[in-house]
Design a protein around this motif. Structure first.
Motif, PDB file in Angstrom:
ATOM      1  N   GLY A   6     -13.217  75.337 -31.241  1.00 44.18           N
ATOM      2  CA  GLY A   6     -12.529  74.059 -31.140  1.00 44.18           C
ATOM      3  C   GLY A   6     -12.834  73.407 -29.803  1.00 44.18           C
ATOM      4  O   GLY A   6     -13.951  73.519 -29.281  1.00 44.18           O
ATOM      5  N   LEU A   7     -11.852  72.747 -29.227  1.00 41.38           N
ATOM      6  CA  LEU A   7     -12.044  72.097 -27.926  1.00 41.38           C
ATOM      7  C   LEU A   7     -12.410  73.121 -26.857  1.00 41.38           C
ATOM      8  O   LEU A   7     -13.389  72.943 -26.120  1.00 41.38           O
ATOM      9  N   ILE A   8     -11.638  74.211 -26.778  1.00 42.75           N
ATOM     10  CA  ILE A   8     -11.858  75.211 -25.736  1.00 42.75           C
ATOM     11  C   ILE A   8     -13.164  75.969 -25.980  1.00 42.75           C
ATOM     12  O   ILE A   8     -14.023  76.062 -25.103  1.00 42.75           O
ATOM     13  N   GLY A   9     -13.310  76.535 -27.174  1.00 41.07           N
ATOM     14  CA  GLY A   9     -14.521  77.284 -27.479  1.00 41.07           C
ATOM     15  C   GLY A   9     -15.763  76.415 -27.479  1.00 41.07           C
ATOM     16  O   GLY A   9     -16.832  76.829 -27.009  1.00 41.07           O
ATOM     17  N   GLY A  10     -15.629  75.202 -28.004  1.00 40.55           N
ATOM     18  CA  GLY A  10     -16.767  74.286 -28.006  1.00 40.55           C
ATOM     19  C   GLY A  10     -17.205  73.914 -26.608  1.00 40.55           C
ATOM     20  O   GLY A  10     -18.403  73.811 -26.317  1.00 40.55           O
ATOM     21  N   SER A  11     -16.241  73.728 -25.711  1.00 41.79           N
ATOM     22  CA  SER A  11     -16.579  73.379 -24.330  1.00 41.79           C
ATOM     23  C   SER A  11     -17.232  74.553 -23.616  1.00 41.79           C
ATOM     24  O   SER A  11     -18.112  74.364 -22.765  1.00 41.79           O
ATOM     25  N   ASP A  41     -14.282  77.723 -40.939  1.00 37.84           N
ATOM     26  CA  ASP A  41     -14.672  76.543 -41.708  1.00 37.84           C
ATOM     27  C   ASP A  41     -16.088  76.116 -41.307  1.00 37.84           C
ATOM     28  O   ASP A  41     -16.331  75.719 -40.167  1.00 37.84           O
ATOM     29  N   LEU A  42     -17.009  76.171 -42.255  1.00 40.03           N
ATOM     30  CA  LEU A  42     -18.399  75.827 -41.956  1.00 40.03           C
ATOM     31  C   LEU A  42     -18.552  74.364 -41.556  1.00 40.03           C
ATOM     32  O   LEU A  42     -19.410  74.027 -40.730  1.00 40.03           O
ATOM     33  N   ALA A  43     -17.737  73.489 -42.136  1.00 35.03           N
ATOM     34  CA  ALA A  43     -17.832  72.073 -41.786  1.00 35.03           C
ATOM     35  C   ALA A  43     -17.496  71.858 -40.318  1.00 35.03           C
ATOM     36  O   ALA A  43     -18.178  71.104 -39.606  1.00 35.03           O
ATOM     37  N   SER A  44     -16.452  72.527 -39.826  1.00 34.88           N
ATOM     38  CA  SER A  44     -16.082  72.410 -38.414  1.00 34.88           C
ATOM     39  C   SER A  44     -17.150  73.016 -37.520  1.00 34.88           C
ATOM     40  O   SER A  44     -17.462  72.482 -36.449  1.00 34.88           O
ATOM     41  N   LEU A  45     -17.728  74.118 -37.954  1.00 35.44           N
ATOM     42  CA  LEU A  45     -18.788  74.745 -37.185  1.00 35.44           C
ATOM     43  C   LEU A  45     -20.024  73.851 -37.117  1.00 35.44           C
ATOM     44  O   LEU A  45     -20.731  73.821 -36.103  1.00 35.44           O
ATOM     45  N   GLU A  46     -20.274  73.110 -38.178  1.00 32.99           N
ATOM     46  CA  GLU A  46     -21.410  72.188 -38.182  1.00 32.99           C
ATOM     47  C   GLU A  46     -21.183  71.063 -37.168  1.00 32.99           C
ATOM     48  O   GLU A  46     -22.127  70.614 -36.507  1.00 32.99           O
ATOM     49  N   VAL A  47     -19.932  70.606 -37.045  1.00 27.95           N
ATOM     50  CA  VAL A  47     -19.617  69.612 -36.012  1.00 27.95           C
ATOM     51  C   VAL A  47     -19.948  70.174 -34.636  1.00 27.95           C
ATOM     52  O   VAL A  47     -20.537  69.492 -33.791  1.00 27.95           O
ATOM     53  N   ALA A  48     -19.565  71.440 -34.412  1.00 24.90           N
ATOM     54  CA  ALA A  48     -19.846  72.080 -33.128  1.00 24.90           C
ATOM     55  C   ALA A  48     -21.351  72.179 -32.883  1.00 24.90           C
ATOM     56  O   ALA A  48     -21.836  71.954 -31.763  1.00 24.90           O
ATOM     57  N   PHE A  67     -14.326  66.910 -29.494  1.00 28.93           N
ATOM     58  CA  PHE A  67     -13.897  66.453 -28.171  1.00 28.93           C
ATOM     59  C   PHE A  67     -14.312  67.421 -27.062  1.00 28.93           C
ATOM     60  O   PHE A  67     -13.887  67.271 -25.912  1.00 28.93           O
ATOM     61  N   ALA A  68     -15.136  68.410 -27.392  1.00 25.69           N
ATOM     62  CA  ALA A  68     -15.589  69.379 -26.393  1.00 25.69           C
ATOM     63  C   ALA A  68     -16.451  68.698 -25.334  1.00 25.69           C
ATOM     64  O   ALA A  68     -17.129  67.707 -25.604  1.00 25.69           O
ATOM     65  N   ARG A  69     -16.394  69.261 -24.104  1.00 25.78           N
ATOM     66  CA  ARG A  69     -17.150  68.697 -22.981  1.00 25.78           C
ATOM     67  C   ARG A  69     -17.761  69.825 -22.172  1.00 25.78           C
ATOM     68  O   ARG A  69     -17.099  70.834 -21.897  1.00 25.78           O
ATOM     69  N   ALA A  70     -18.987  69.641 -21.729  1.00 15.62           N
ATOM     70  CA  ALA A  70     -19.667  70.659 -20.934  1.00 15.62           C
ATOM     71  C   ALA A  70     -19.038  70.825 -19.560  1.00 15.62           C
ATOM     72  O   ALA A  70     -19.184  71.882 -18.938  1.00 15.62           O
ATOM     73  N   ASP A  71     -18.326  69.810 -19.066  1.00 15.90           N
ATOM     74  CA  ASP A  71     -17.740  69.875 -17.720  1.00 15.90           C
ATOM     75  C   ASP A  71     -16.255  70.211 -17.732  1.00 15.90           C
ATOM     76  O   ASP A  71     -15.590  70.091 -16.704  1.00 15.90           O
ATOM     77  N   LEU A  72     -15.726  70.645 -18.864  1.00 11.18           N
ATOM     78  CA  LEU A  72     -14.279  70.868 -18.970  1.00 11.18           C
ATOM     79  C   LEU A  72     -13.775  71.894 -17.957  1.00 11.18           C
ATOM     80  O   LEU A  72     -12.642  71.801 -17.478  1.00 11.18           O
ATOM     81  N   TYR A  73     -14.600  72.881 -17.603  1.00 12.24           N
ATOM     82  CA  TYR A  73     -14.155  73.975 -16.745  1.00 12.24           C
ATOM     83  C   TYR A  73     -14.561  73.820 -15.287  1.00 12.24           C
ATOM     84  O   TYR A  73     -14.212  74.658 -14.463  1.00 12.24           O
ATOM     85  N   ARG A  74     -15.270  72.775 -14.976  1.00 13.54           N
ATOM     86  CA  ARG A  74     -15.733  72.591 -13.608  1.00 13.54           C
ATOM     87  C   ARG A  74     -14.565  72.407 -12.650  1.00 13.54           C
ATOM     88  O   ARG A  74     -13.713  71.528 -12.833  1.00 13.54           O
ATOM     89  N   ASP A  75     -14.488  73.274 -11.646  1.00 12.72           N
ATOM     90  CA  ASP A  75     -13.450  73.261 -10.616  1.00 12.72           C
ATOM     91  C   ASP A  75     -12.053  73.547 -11.167  1.00 12.72           C
ATOM     92  O   ASP A  75     -11.060  73.270 -10.490  1.00 12.72           O
ATOM     93  N   ARG A  76     -11.977  74.099 -12.343  1.00  9.65           N
ATOM     94  CA  ARG A  76     -10.684  74.500 -12.899  1.00  9.65           C
ATOM     95  C   ARG A  76     -10.415  75.974 -12.617  1.00  9.65           C
ATOM     96  O   ARG A  76     -11.346  76.778 -12.510  1.00  9.65           O
ATOM     97  N   VAL A  77      -9.149  76.322 -12.509  1.00 11.57           N
ATOM     98  CA  VAL A  77      -8.782  77.720 -12.307  1.00 11.57           C
ATOM     99  C   VAL A  77      -8.883  78.471 -13.630  1.00 11.57           C
ATOM    100  O   VAL A  77      -8.482  77.969 -14.678  1.00 11.57           O
ATOM    101  N   CYS A  78      -9.442  79.677 -13.563  1.00  7.12           N
ATOM    102  CA  CYS A  78      -9.362  80.604 -14.685  1.00  7.12           C
ATOM    103  C   CYS A  78      -8.628  81.847 -14.191  1.00  7.12           C
ATOM    104  O   CYS A  78      -9.058  82.476 -13.219  1.00  7.12           O
ATOM    105  N   VAL A  79      -7.507  82.168 -14.835  1.00 14.76           N
ATOM    106  CA  VAL A  79      -6.732  83.340 -14.448  1.00 14.76           C
ATOM    107  C   VAL A  79      -7.219  84.548 -15.234  1.00 14.76           C
ATOM    108  O   VAL A  79      -7.266  84.515 -16.469  1.00 14.76           O
TER     109      VAL A  79
END
Length: 284
Positions: free
Chosen positions: A10-15, A35-42, A131-143
Motif C-alpha cells: 500500500g502507501l507504506i510498502g509501496g513507498s 489483490d492482483l489489481a492493486s499489485l499491478e497499480v504498484a 499515493f506511494a512516494r520514493a521520498d516518504l522516508y527521507r529524514d523521518r525517524v524509524c524506531v
C-alpha cells in the motif's frame, strides 16, 4: 540488499519499494499482496518489479522481507514469511504498534531469530500504492524495538536497511514505543477524528484553515486506525485521559473567566510547539 520482498504494497510498502528502486538498493523488489489489481497499480507506479499473491513464493528467495500489512495481521505474516524465506534473511515490519507484535512473533523460535521490529514514522491520510512516494522516508525517524532475543547481526542489518531508505534510527523497547506513540501519533489521530465528528456538516462553510489542518488525518483509513486503536488500547486510554485533563483545565479557567490561567494554558502549549518545530529537520 539483494532481493527485497514487500508484503502488503500500500502507501507504506509501496513507498519502501519506490525508495529501494530510486536509490538502487535492491536487485529486485517483489510485491506480495492479496489483490492482483492493486499489485499491478504498484508495479505501474514503479514500486515493485514483480508481484504475487502467494506469500511463500514471494519470499522464497528474499534477502530482506518487509511486512507492511495491518497491525492485526503483522505477527502472523512475519511468522509465515520466516517459515518460507531463506534462514539467513532479515524480516522486519512497519507496524504502528510493537509490543503485541513482538510478543507474538517471539513465540516462534525461527521467526524470533530473523525478526527486527520497526516502525517508520511516516505516512499520510491517503492509502494505497497510488499515493506511494520514493521520498516518504527521507529524514523521518524509524524506531527499532529489539529485545534480548534479537540477534545482533539482524539488528545491524535492520539499521542499514532503514537508514538506506533515508530514515534516522531510534531504538527503544516495544512497550516504551507503544506508550510514546500513543501520545505522539495515536492521540493526535483520535483528536482529529473527535474534532471532525463534533462539528456539524452545515457549519463547514465557516470552517477554514485551523479546522482543515487539525482534522486532516481524520481522512485516514477507518479499518487501519480501528486496528491500531485496539492493538494499543491501554496506552491510548492513558493518553486520552491526559488530554481530558488538559481540556478540563481550560474548561475550569473559562468557567471562572480566569484570564491568567487561560494565558498560561496557551503559552505552555505554544512553547512546546516551538520546541517541536526546533527539532525538525529542514526537509520535514
Amino acid at each position: 540488499m539483494g532481493t527485497v520482498a514487500v508484503v502488503g504494497v500500500g502507501l507504506i510498502g509501496g513507498s519502501i519499494g519506490m525508495a529501494l528502486r530510486a536509490r538502487g538498493l535492491a536487485k529486485e523488489v517483489v510485491g506480495v499482496g492479496r489483490d492482483l489489481a492493486s499489485l499491478e497499480v504498484a508495479r505501474e507506479r514503479g514500486a515493485i518489479d514483480r508481484a504475487t499473491t502467494d506469500l511463500a513464493r514471494g519470499v522464497a528467495e528474499a534477502d530482506v522481507v518487509v511486512v507492511c500489512t495491518p497491525v492485526g495481521r503483522v505477527a502472523e505474516d512475519v511468522r509465515r514469511a520466516a517459515d518460507s524465506a531463506p534462514p539467513e534473511a532479515l524480516v522486519t515490519d512497519a507496524g504502528s504498534t510493537k509490543r503485541a507484535i513482538v510478543e507474538a512473533v517471539e513465540k516462534s523460535p525461527r521467526a524470533a531469530g530473523m525478526f527486527v521490529a520497526a516502525h517508520p514514522l511516516a505516512g499520510s491520510e491517503r492509502s494505497g500504492a497510488a499515493f506511494a512516494r520514493a521520498d516518504l522516508y527521507r529524514d523521518r525517524v524509524c524506531v527499532l524495538t529489539p529485545t534480548t532475543r534479537t540477534p545482533p547481526g539482524r539488528l545491524r542489518r535492520a539499521r542499514t536497511f532503514w537508514s538506506g531508505l533515508g530514515c534516522r534510527i531510534v531504538e527503544m523497547g516495544p512497550a516504551e514505543h507503544d506508550e510514546v506513540v500513543a501520545f505522539t501519533s495515536h492521540l493526535p489521530h483520535a483528536l482529529a477524528a473527535a474534532l471532525a465528528g463534533a462539528v456539524p456538516a452545515d457549519w463547514h462553510p465557516l470552517a477554514a484553515g485551523a479546522f482543515r489542518d487539525c482534522t486532516r488525518v481524520a481522512g485516514a483509513d477507518t479499518e487501519l486506525w480501528t486496528a491500531i486503536f485496539r492493538e494499543n488500547r491501554g496506552p491510548l486510554m492513558n493518553a486520552v485521559g491526559k488530554l481530558q485533563d488538559r481540556l478540563a483545565a481550560l474548561k475550569y479557567a473559562l468557567m471562572n473567566d480566569d484570564e491568567e490561567a487561560i494565558r498560561r494554558w496557551w503559552s505552555d502549549a505554544r512553547s512546546r510547539r516551538a520546541s517541536f518545530e526546533a527539532q525538525q529537520p529542514p526537509s520535514v
